[in-house]
Design an enzyme around this catalytic site. Sequence first.
Site, PDB file in Angstrom:
ATOM      1  CE1 TYR A 178     -10.303 -22.359  40.761  1.00 29.96           C
ATOM      2  CE2 TYR A 178     -12.038 -23.308  39.412  1.00 29.96           C
ATOM      3  CZ  TYR A 178     -10.704 -23.085  39.646  1.00 29.96           C
ATOM      4  OH  TYR A 178      -9.762 -23.569  38.793  1.00 29.96           O
ATOM      5  CG  HIS A 204      -2.786 -20.716  42.432  1.00 30.75           C
ATOM      6  ND1 HIS A 204      -3.138 -20.638  41.109  1.00 30.75           N
ATOM      7  CD2 HIS A 204      -1.439 -20.566  42.475  1.00 30.75           C
ATOM      8  CE1 HIS A 204      -2.044 -20.458  40.384  1.00 30.75           C
ATOM      9  NE2 HIS A 204      -1.010 -20.399  41.198  1.00 30.75           N
TER      10      HIS A 204
END
Length: 148
Positions: free
Chosen positions: A22, A99
């Site tokens: 991430y 996402h």
Amino acid sequence: MSILVINGPNLNTLGQRQPDIYGKTTLADIETTLKEYADTMGVTLLTFQSNSEGAIIDFVQQHTEGCTGIVINAGAFSHTSVAIRDCLVAVGVPVVSVHISNIYAREEFRHRDIIAPVARGLITGLGTHGYLLALDYLAELANRGGKA
């Protein structure tokens, strides 16, 4: 023109949680960047994050009147929450699902996003830049009167 930016479970831990997947950008960093960018386009943003499915639904229902679009990163709820999906359909506001990671390059259970079929678009795997792209799209859509 106002756009909601909604983040689901565990996104409050961005910058710490699995930075190899991430990145190191925090949710606060993302929100600051988005608000600064939105200001240049004359867009008002309302941001929200919750680890609770019900809180996300309540937020959407309470804040969509007069809203021109929703950017949502529902996190794990993208794969499981029929309730959030139904809420997004019910409010009738254009949605872009985001996402940070490429869900199709990850575990099999992440490959199915049940929100994507009711969204105008799905942005996956472009890191935090996906939020900016979603914001761009929704602002442009609103400027064209909601026509894709």
